[in-house]
Design an enzyme around this catalytic site. Structure first.
Site, PDB file in Angstrom:
ATOM      1  N   GLN A 115       2.460  10.213   1.624  1.00  0.00           N
ATOM      2  CA  GLN A 115       3.820   9.653   1.658  1.00  0.00           C
ATOM      3  C   GLN A 115       4.696  10.189   0.531  1.00  0.00           C
ATOM      4  OE1 GLN A 115       2.458   5.344   2.154  1.00  0.00           O
ATOM      5  NE2 GLN A 115       4.377   5.334   3.300  1.00  0.00           N
ATOM      6  N   HIS A 121      -2.239   7.301   7.514  1.00  0.00           N
ATOM      7  CA  HIS A 121      -1.389   8.329   6.899  1.00  0.00           C
ATOM      8  C   HIS A 121      -2.187   9.597   6.581  1.00  0.00           C
ATOM      9  CE1 HIS A 121       2.454   6.329   6.426  1.00  0.00           C
ATOM     10  NE2 HIS A 121       1.907   5.266   5.874  1.00  0.00           N
ATOM     11  N   GLY A 128       0.822  -1.207   0.000  1.00  0.00           N
ATOM     12  CA  GLY A 128       0.000   0.000   0.000  1.00  0.00           C
ATOM     13  C   GLY A 128       0.846   1.244   0.000  1.00  0.00           C
ATOM     14  N   CYS A 157       6.868   0.154   7.210  1.00  0.00           N
ATOM     15  CA  CYS A 157       6.363   1.268   6.405  1.00  0.00           C
ATOM     16  C   CYS A 157       7.488   1.843   5.551  1.00  0.00           C
ATOM     17  CB  CYS A 157       5.811   2.340   7.343  1.00  0.00           C
ATOM     18  SG  CYS A 157       5.100   3.754   6.510  1.00  0.00           S
ATOM     19  N   LEU A 158       7.143   2.187   4.290  1.00  0.00           N
ATOM     20  CA  LEU A 158       8.136   2.796   3.393  1.00  0.00           C
ATOM     21  C   LEU A 158       8.706   4.081   3.984  1.00  0.00           C
ATOM     22  CD1 LEU A 158       6.176   2.474   0.024  1.00  0.00           C
ATOM     23  CD2 LEU A 158       8.170   1.124   0.710  1.00  0.00           C
ATOM     24  N   HIS A 190      -3.694   0.798   7.968  1.00  0.00           N
ATOM     25  CA  HIS A 190      -2.352   1.394   7.985  1.00  0.00           C
ATOM     26  C   HIS A 190      -2.314   2.613   7.052  1.00  0.00           C
ATOM     27  CE1 HIS A 190       2.219   1.020   7.993  1.00  0.00           C
ATOM     28  NE2 HIS A 190       2.004   1.795   6.942  1.00  0.00           N
ATOM     29  N   GLU A 191      -2.855   2.447   5.838  1.00  0.00           N
ATOM     30  CA  GLU A 191      -2.810   3.549   4.866  1.00  0.00           C
ATOM     31  C   GLU A 191      -3.712   4.706   5.277  1.00  0.00           C
ATOM     32  OE1 GLU A 191      -0.476   3.629   2.946  1.00  0.00           O
ATOM     33  OE2 GLU A 191       0.084   1.525   2.990  1.00  0.00           O
TER      34      GLU A 191
END
Lengths: 170, 168
Positions: B52, B143, B47, B97-98, B139-140
């Site tokens: 981000q 953000h 995702g 996470c990225l 999770h997304e």
């Protein structure tokens, strides 16, 4: 040239150990990396990865160890590289307490490819009926099915749950 | 198509709330294409959220259909102005996470959710999701409100006994 050392400190638990020890380290520009600090029974244990200039950490901490009655051990020049290894299996174990539970369970699981990353145990229940509880995070190097199969060899009376961890990468 | 730069904590933009998407045009479609390209360029991310890459709009992409160990999924999901309208159950799982490289940690999420969102045409859609996909969506969506999984970490030492187990 900065280098990494591993400091181990153990002593009777009391309030303020972490603050006092880490203030001394910080005052001499010792940088903390990964650490584990935990109360176990009446003792407090600290393991600290520290990045520091060339100096005698034993001498630096001698005073605080004496005043707090801590045992100190320093491993110098430990590896600087410490890539996190992700666990892919979580195992919980519990049963009526007796000697040898950890030895039996970990030996059987090690044979089936378990690499332990994090293991902790606790004693619960009452004094006359103690319960032993263990949680493990690890890598199933031969797969989770191999661990599940091997777990059948574990003695009756020990409850064991094996749960795969599928790490979300987002 | 462009691979965009992924912001990494402590970039302050990751801690800001994002604004509603109001215009559904070609610019939005082009951005979604770039965002997906960016997700696929990374190390196997399931995702990605618009903030981000520095775009403070309420838009995320989730796709858990390509995992080595397959899970229930709805394929590629573009969720615009998403909101969770129902939660059920709790489950601990490990997340990375990225925007927070080289770290994974345990987070409690709802086991199943109902999600309501707009598609690329601006039409509202609602469905139920569970397990790993629901975790990725949660999770997304965090953000979009300036939340990272780091804000929800639970100690390894406060372990929960998880529910899906293989008994010996």
């Amino acid at each position: 040239m900065k280098k990494w050392s591993l400091i181990t400190l153990v002593g009777a638990d009391q309030a303020g150990i972490v603050a006092q020890v880490t203030q001394i380290l910080a005052a001499d520009d010792c940088e903390l990396g990964e650490t584990s600090m935990v109360r176990m029974g009446g003792s407090f244990s600290m393991m600290l990865r520290v990045r520091h200039d060339d100096m005698d950490l034993g001498a630096l901490l001698k005073g605080i160890c004496e005043s707090l009655n801590l045992h100190l051990h320093v491993d110098e020049d430990v590896a600087s590289n410490c890539e996190e290894t992700d666990p892919d299996v979580n195992i919980t174990v519990y049963g009526a307490d007796r000697s040898g539970i950890v030895a039996e369970v970990t030996a059987i699981l090690a044979d089936a490819g378990l690499n332990i990353i994090d293991l902790e145990t606790a004693v619960a229940g009452t004094a006359d009926k103690p319960i032993y509880i263990m949680t493990i995070e690890g890598q199933a190097l031969q797969g989770v099915d191999a661990l599940t199969e091997a777990a059948k060899k574990i003695s009756k009376g020990i409850e064991l749950n094996i749960v795969p961890i599928q790490t979300l990468r987002a | 198509m462009t691979v965009l730069d992924i912001l990494q904590y402590p970039d302050e933009r990751l801690k800001q709330s994002s604004k509603t998407v109001e215009i559904f045009d070609q610019t939005l479609k082009d951005f979604v294409t770039d965002l997906e390209e960016t997700r696929l360029a990374g190390p196997g991310a399931v995702g990605i959220a618009a903030p981000q890459v520095g775009c403070a709009r309420r838009l995320v992409i989730v796709d858990v259909s390509q995992l080595k160990k397959p899970v229930d999924n709805h394929g590629y999901l573009l969720l615009i102005n998403p909101e969770i309208t129902k939660w059920q159950g709790m489950e601990k799982g490990r997340e990375g996470c990225l925007s927070v490289p080289d770290y994974t940690g345990n987070v409690i999420r709802a086991e199943s959710i109902r999600i309501r969102f707009q598609n690329i045409e601006g039409e509202w859609i609602e469905f139920d999701s569970g397990g790993y996909e629901a975790r990725a969506i949660q999770h997304e969506l965090d953000h979009l409100d300036g939340m990272l999984f780091l804000d929800r970490l639970v100690s390894r030492r406060s372990d929960l006994f998880t529910r899906k187990t293989y008994k010996k």
